[in-house]
Write a protein that holds these residues in place. Structure first.
Motif, PDB file in Angstrom:
ATOM      1  N   TYR A   1       0.832  -1.203   0.000  1.00 39.25           N
ATOM      2  CA  TYR A   1       0.000   0.000   0.000  1.00 39.25           C
ATOM      3  C   TYR A   1       0.871   1.259   0.000  1.00 39.25           C
ATOM      4  O   TYR A   1       0.567   2.230  -0.703  1.00 39.25           O
ATOM      5  N   ALA A   2       1.949   1.258   0.769  1.00 36.11           N
ATOM      6  CA  ALA A   2       2.788   2.447   0.874  1.00 36.11           C
ATOM      7  C   ALA A   2       3.489   2.767  -0.438  1.00 36.11           C
ATOM      8  O   ALA A   2       3.687   3.944  -0.770  1.00 36.11           O
ATOM      9  N   LEU A   3       3.886   1.746  -1.192  1.00 36.12           N
ATOM     10  CA  LEU A   3       4.618   1.956  -2.439  1.00 36.12           C
ATOM     11  C   LEU A   3       3.705   2.040  -3.658  1.00 36.12           C
ATOM     12  O   LEU A   3       4.206   2.037  -4.785  1.00 36.12           O
ATOM     13  N   SER A   4       2.402   2.126  -3.455  1.00 35.40           N
ATOM     14  CA  SER A   4       1.482   2.224  -4.581  1.00 35.40           C
ATOM     15  C   SER A   4       1.716   3.534  -5.330  1.00 35.40           C
ATOM     16  O   SER A   4       1.825   4.605  -4.717  1.00 35.40           O
ATOM     17  N   PRO A   5       1.812   3.498  -6.665  1.00 33.13           N
ATOM     18  CA  PRO A   5       2.049   4.746  -7.412  1.00 33.13           C
ATOM     19  C   PRO A   5       0.858   5.689  -7.422  1.00 33.13           C
ATOM     20  O   PRO A   5       0.996   6.848  -7.825  1.00 33.13           O
ATOM     21  N   TRP A   6      -0.310   5.244  -6.978  1.00 37.08           N
ATOM     22  CA  TRP A   6      -1.495   6.106  -7.011  1.00 37.08           C
ATOM     23  C   TRP A   6      -1.430   7.213  -5.970  1.00 37.08           C
ATOM     24  O   TRP A   6      -2.196   8.187  -6.055  1.00 37.08           O
ATOM     25  N   HIS A   7      -0.550   7.098  -4.975  1.00 36.00           N
ATOM     26  CA  HIS A   7      -0.497   8.127  -3.939  1.00 36.00           C
ATOM     27  C   HIS A   7      -0.042   9.482  -4.488  1.00 36.00           C
ATOM     28  O   HIS A   7      -0.354  10.516  -3.907  1.00 36.00           O
ATOM     29  N   ARG A   8       0.698   9.473  -5.573  1.00 36.21           N
ATOM     30  CA  ARG A   8       1.185  10.752  -6.090  1.00 36.21           C
ATOM     31  C   ARG A   8       0.064  11.619  -6.641  1.00 36.21           C
ATOM     32  O   ARG A   8       0.248  12.830  -6.833  1.00 36.21           O
ATOM     33  N   PHE A   9      -1.095  11.035  -6.926  1.00 33.90           N
ATOM     34  CA  PHE A   9      -2.227  11.818  -7.423  1.00 33.90           C
ATOM     35  C   PHE A   9      -3.059  12.412  -6.279  1.00 33.90           C
ATOM     36  O   PHE A   9      -3.987  13.173  -6.556  1.00 33.90           O
ATOM     37  N   ARG A  10      -2.749  12.058  -5.058  1.00 32.02           N
ATOM     38  CA  ARG A  10      -3.493  12.607  -3.928  1.00 32.02           C
ATOM     39  C   ARG A  10      -2.949  13.984  -3.582  1.00 32.02           C
ATOM     40  O   ARG A  10      -1.741  14.222  -3.599  1.00 32.02           O
ATOM     41  N   ARG A  11      -3.865  14.880  -3.259  1.00 33.55           N
ATOM     42  CA  ARG A  11      -3.472  16.273  -3.069  1.00 33.55           C
ATOM     43  C   ARG A  11      -2.520  16.445  -1.896  1.00 33.55           C
ATOM     44  O   ARG A  11      -1.504  17.138  -2.008  1.00 33.55           O
TER      45      ARG A  11
END
Length: 342
Positions: free
Chosen positions: A145-155
């Motif tokens: 979960y921590a290394l998921s690339p989707w986090h960069r789209f979170r504000r």
């Protein structure tokens, strides 16, 4: 005089858990027994068997650690699932938050990842409770979960994170974050957590040679920026110091369990709502669908042999004169002839 026998050695996995439950690093335990960190790692992985006086000292130390923390090492006979989950959370969450911080460099994301992993563990508790390494199950989930690339789209994750106060720690964290995620995860598991190479490869879903290659390249990249960390022992100590100096806290176990239950209820209601909508759509389709087959209208085809319709041409002079004469005559025609008498 006969020497009293040393306590029996627990299994390798229990040895590592006893050390972690006492908040001891492999270096600290090695110093107390009189061996190196690599020897402790080999004992905890089962690659080597302690012998002689070192075995006696190691067994006595583990027995002391087990007596000092019975609540963490002994399993109560009437432990409920919630109590077992809370015990696992209290035991593994603080260390997992620190380890996840080394992966991401973000304090809030590290806490969120560990809590989300424990929420999934509570949802799949029968499976996790039977796992031979429940902490490893949660750790793998938290890392994914921590290394998921989707986090960069979170504000909120677009904002820069305050760096560590220590300049050396800030440089080490920057060096870690420059590594590719698979290399960074392998380095944290092997040199930070203390797993052996086969366990690291299994947790990262890679072969042992691939994990070894990632580890060597990650060490070389860190040593290029920090030459003093070329020694794996020094790197292990600095990683432990960097993770322990940050004030990272996790929520209480009941809060995590409540969040997991809310997520489960929400998914259940969403599934019920989707099922009801699907049933309603199907019923409406059956209600409005035709009851007999109506063949489709075939497309038009070209037909030959039909004479072309010709429009009339211009009138001649005689035709124009006749048309004018007809227009000038009375509409009722000539006078009617009346027969005479006679």
């Amino acid at each position: 005089m006969k020497r009293s026998p040393a306590p029996p050695l627990p299994p390798p996995e229990v040895r590592r858990r006893l050390r972690e439950s006492a908040a001891l690093t492999q270096d600290q335990l090695a110093a107390r027994v009189g061996v190196t960190r690599k020897t402790v790692g080999a004992w905890e992985s089962g690659r080597e068997i302690p012998r002689g006086r070192r075995r006696d000292a190691y067994a006595k130390l583990l027995s002391t650690l087990a007596e000092e923390s019975p609540a963490r090492t002994a399993r109560p006979p009437a432990l409920t699932p919630a109590q077992a989950f809370d015990a696992l959370y209290e035991f593994g969450a603080p260390a997992l938050v620190r380890q996840t911080y080394l992966l991401t460099g973000r304090r809030e994301l590290a806490r969120e990842s560990v809590e989300r992993a424990f929420q999934l563990a509570w949802e799949h508790w029968p499976e996790v409770a039977r796992d031979r390494d429940p902490v490893g199950w949660v750790r793998a989930t938290a890392y994914e979960y921590a290394l998921s690339p989707w986090h960069r789209f979170r504000r909120r994750h677009r904002q820069p994170e305050p760096p560590p106060a220590d300049p050396a720690g800030r440089t080490l964290l920057n060096a870690l974050l420059r590594l590719p995620p698979p290399h960074r995860r392998t380095l944290v598991l092997y040199d930070g957590v203390g797993l052996d190479l086969p366990e690291t490869a299994a947790e990262t879903e890679a072969s042992t040679p691939a994990a070894a290659g990632r580890l060597m390249r990650a060490r070389e990249a860190v040593a290029d920026r920090l030459p003093e960390l070329g020694d794996p022992e020094v790197l292990h100590r600095r990683l432990a110091e960097l993770a322990s100096t940050e004030r990272l806290r996790a929520s209480r176990p009941p809060t995590v369990r409540a969040g997991s239950e809310r997520r489960a209820r929400f998914r259940t209601r969403a599934a019920i709502a989707f099922t009801v909508a699907l049933i309603g759509t199907t019923a409406l389709t059956l209600r409005t669908a035709p009851t007999q087959y109506e063949p489709p209208v075939p497309p038009g085809e070209a037909v030959g042999g039909v004479p072309v319709r010709v429009a009339p041409g211009a009138l001649s002079d005689e035709e124009l004169e006749l048309r004018q004469k007809l227009r000038d005559e009375l509409q009722d025609g000539p006078e009617r002839l009346v027969p005479g008498t006679g």
